[in-house]
Design a protein around this motif. Structure first.
Motif, PDB file in Angstrom:
ATOM      1  N   PRO A 194      20.996 -11.030 -12.947  1.00  0.00           N
ATOM      2  CA  PRO A 194      20.995  -9.586 -13.214  1.00  0.00           C
ATOM      3  C   PRO A 194      19.950  -8.793 -12.431  1.00  0.00           C
ATOM      4  O   PRO A 194      20.029  -7.569 -12.393  1.00  0.00           O
ATOM      5  CB  PRO A 194      20.688  -9.518 -14.715  1.00  0.00           C
ATOM      6  CG  PRO A 194      19.845 -10.734 -14.958  1.00  0.00           C
ATOM      7  CD  PRO A 194      20.366 -11.798 -14.040  1.00  0.00           C
ATOM      8  N   GLU A 195      18.981  -9.472 -11.801  1.00  0.00           N
ATOM      9  CA  GLU A 195      17.918  -8.762 -11.088  1.00  0.00           C
ATOM     10  C   GLU A 195      18.242  -8.673  -9.590  1.00  0.00           C
ATOM     11  O   GLU A 195      19.322  -9.074  -9.162  1.00  0.00           O
ATOM     12  CB  GLU A 195      16.577  -9.463 -11.316  1.00  0.00           C
ATOM     13  CG  GLU A 195      16.228  -9.655 -12.778  1.00  0.00           C
ATOM     14  CD  GLU A 195      16.190  -8.342 -13.551  1.00  0.00           C
ATOM     15  OE1 GLU A 195      15.861  -7.306 -12.943  1.00  0.00           O
ATOM     16  OE2 GLU A 195      16.490  -8.353 -14.760  1.00  0.00           O
ATOM     17  N   SER A 196      17.294  -8.179  -8.797  1.00  0.00           N
ATOM     18  CA  SER A 196      17.523  -7.997  -7.359  1.00  0.00           C
ATOM     19  C   SER A 196      16.360  -8.578  -6.564  1.00  0.00           C
ATOM     20  O   SER A 196      15.190  -8.368  -6.907  1.00  0.00           O
ATOM     21  CB  SER A 196      17.687  -6.515  -7.010  1.00  0.00           C
ATOM     22  OG  SER A 196      18.860  -5.994  -7.596  1.00  0.00           O
ATOM     23  N   GLY A 197      16.702  -9.301  -5.497  1.00  0.00           N
ATOM     24  CA  GLY A 197      15.725  -9.753  -4.516  1.00  0.00           C
ATOM     25  C   GLY A 197      16.054  -9.133  -3.172  1.00  0.00           C
ATOM     26  O   GLY A 197      17.064  -8.436  -3.016  1.00  0.00           O
ATOM     27  N   PHE A 198      15.211  -9.389  -2.174  1.00  0.00           N
ATOM     28  CA  PHE A 198      15.371  -8.731  -0.887  1.00  0.00           C
ATOM     29  C   PHE A 198      15.270  -9.756   0.242  1.00  0.00           C
ATOM     30  O   PHE A 198      14.579 -10.764   0.128  1.00  0.00           O
ATOM     31  CB  PHE A 198      14.317  -7.641  -0.706  1.00  0.00           C
ATOM     32  CG  PHE A 198      14.270  -6.674  -1.855  1.00  0.00           C
ATOM     33  CD1 PHE A 198      15.188  -5.647  -1.947  1.00  0.00           C
ATOM     34  CD2 PHE A 198      13.339  -6.830  -2.862  1.00  0.00           C
ATOM     35  CE1 PHE A 198      15.169  -4.769  -3.015  1.00  0.00           C
ATOM     36  CE2 PHE A 198      13.315  -5.956  -3.942  1.00  0.00           C
ATOM     37  CZ  PHE A 198      14.233  -4.923  -4.019  1.00  0.00           C
ATOM     38  N   LEU A 199      15.976  -9.476   1.318  1.00  0.00           N
ATOM     39  CA  LEU A 199      16.031 -10.381   2.462  1.00  0.00           C
ATOM     40  C   LEU A 199      15.788  -9.583   3.740  1.00  0.00           C
ATOM     41  O   LEU A 199      16.336  -8.491   3.914  1.00  0.00           O
ATOM     42  CB  LEU A 199      17.389 -11.077   2.517  1.00  0.00           C
ATOM     43  CG  LEU A 199      17.630 -12.046   3.675  1.00  0.00           C
ATOM     44  CD1 LEU A 199      16.680 -13.226   3.599  1.00  0.00           C
ATOM     45  CD2 LEU A 199      19.081 -12.536   3.652  1.00  0.00           C
ATOM     46  N   ARG A 200      14.996 -10.152   4.625  1.00  0.00           N
ATOM     47  CA  ARG A 200      14.707  -9.548   5.932  1.00  0.00           C
ATOM     48  C   ARG A 200      15.059 -10.590   7.001  1.00  0.00           C
ATOM     49  O   ARG A 200      14.498 -11.686   7.009  1.00  0.00           O
ATOM     50  CB  ARG A 200      13.223  -9.168   6.022  1.00  0.00           C
ATOM     51  CG  ARG A 200      12.757  -8.661   7.391  1.00  0.00           C
ATOM     52  CD  ARG A 200      11.244  -8.525   7.377  1.00  0.00           C
ATOM     53  NE  ARG A 200      10.697  -8.122   8.664  1.00  0.00           N
ATOM     54  CZ  ARG A 200      10.275  -6.893   8.955  1.00  0.00           C
ATOM     55  NH1 ARG A 200      10.367  -5.951   8.052  1.00  0.00           N
ATOM     56  NH2 ARG A 200       9.768  -6.620  10.134  1.00  0.00           N
TER      57      ARG A 200
END
Length: 253
Positions: free
Chosen positions: A133-139
């Motif tokens: 349900p949460e959000s992570g980030f990718l670069r």
């Protein structure tokens, strides 16, 4: 030298015309002149954006992109779309006895909302989104020759494989610095990392990077954590010996 006989007549006509214009000013045509606009201040040149910095591969950075526009579809909208597709599919087909799905539901009820893992644990995208349900980030940073040359306009596709289909969560192209950042992806709650559990505290994704002049690159099981930016470096190899990576600098490719 003799005077021009027409000069007295011209002068007399000019005097009569001046007298008429003073007596009847509203009948006298006025020259069509508009006041020239005052010059405004010259616009200032906007400051040039600073190039994004290449970060070490695999680095995890605590991120806060609340004010930034997401690079993917809003996750709430995606969940609603998936739920609508699931509901339509259930209406179109009669219910079936699926032992594997029932086992998954029982596991999910035992470990809400932190269940994460292999394909067998996620029968569908809807189950994956519900339990992440949460959000992570990718670069993603794409370059050639050991980070010497960034590769702009490389296509980055982030997806996840399920038993029935491959779901694409993000697709776009790198900027002039060879970077695609702020990729927002579903992830499990960060509290899972602080609690003893057999469930992994991150979501995994597959990355495919393509460019017409370079060999395609596939990366599997790239981890994404809640509220953290994962930095993934991708080095590409030219597909022909005559390709010069230096020619791509500046966005041409």
């Amino acid at each position: 030298m003799q005077n021009d006989p027409m000069e007295p007549m011209i002068e007399k006509y000019r005097q009569e015309l001046l007298a008429f214009s003073r007596k009847y000013p509203k009948y006298t045509p006025q020259p069509d002149t508009e006041p020239e606009p005052e010059p405004g201040p010259e616009p200032e040149d906007p400051p040039e954006p600073e190039p994004e910095r290449i970060l070490p591969a695999g680095q995890l950075v605590r991120a806060d992109f609340a004010d930034a526009a997401p690079a993917v579809m809003n996750m709430d909208d995606r969940r609603r779309n998936v739920a609508q597709r699931e509901e339509n599919a259930q209406k179109a087909q009669p219910p079936q006895d699926n032992a594997a799905e029932q086992e998954f539901i029982e596991q999910a009820e035992a470990f809400p909302p932190y269940l994460n893992g292999s394909i067998e644990q996620f029968p569908s995208e809807a189950d994956f989104l519900r339990l992440n349900p949460e959000s992570g980030f990718l670069r993603v940073q794409v370059f050639a020759a050991n980070q010497a040359f960034p590769i702009p306009n490389a296509t980055v596709v982030v997806s996840k494989r399920f038993p029935a289909e491959d779901c694409v969560f993000f697709k776009s192209q790198t900027d002039a610095s060879g970077i695609m950042s702020r990729i927002t992806l579903p992830a499990p709650d960060r509290l899972l990392a602080d609690a003893p559990s057999a469930m992994q505290p991150y979501a995994t994704y597959d990355i495919v990077v393509t460019h017409p002049l370079f060999t395609e690159v596939h990366l599997a099981d790239v981890a994404v954590f809640d509220s953290v930016e994962t930095v993934q470096n991708v080095e590409m190899i030219p597909c022909r010996p005559d390709v010069d990576p230096a020619m791509l600098t500046g966005g041409e490719g």
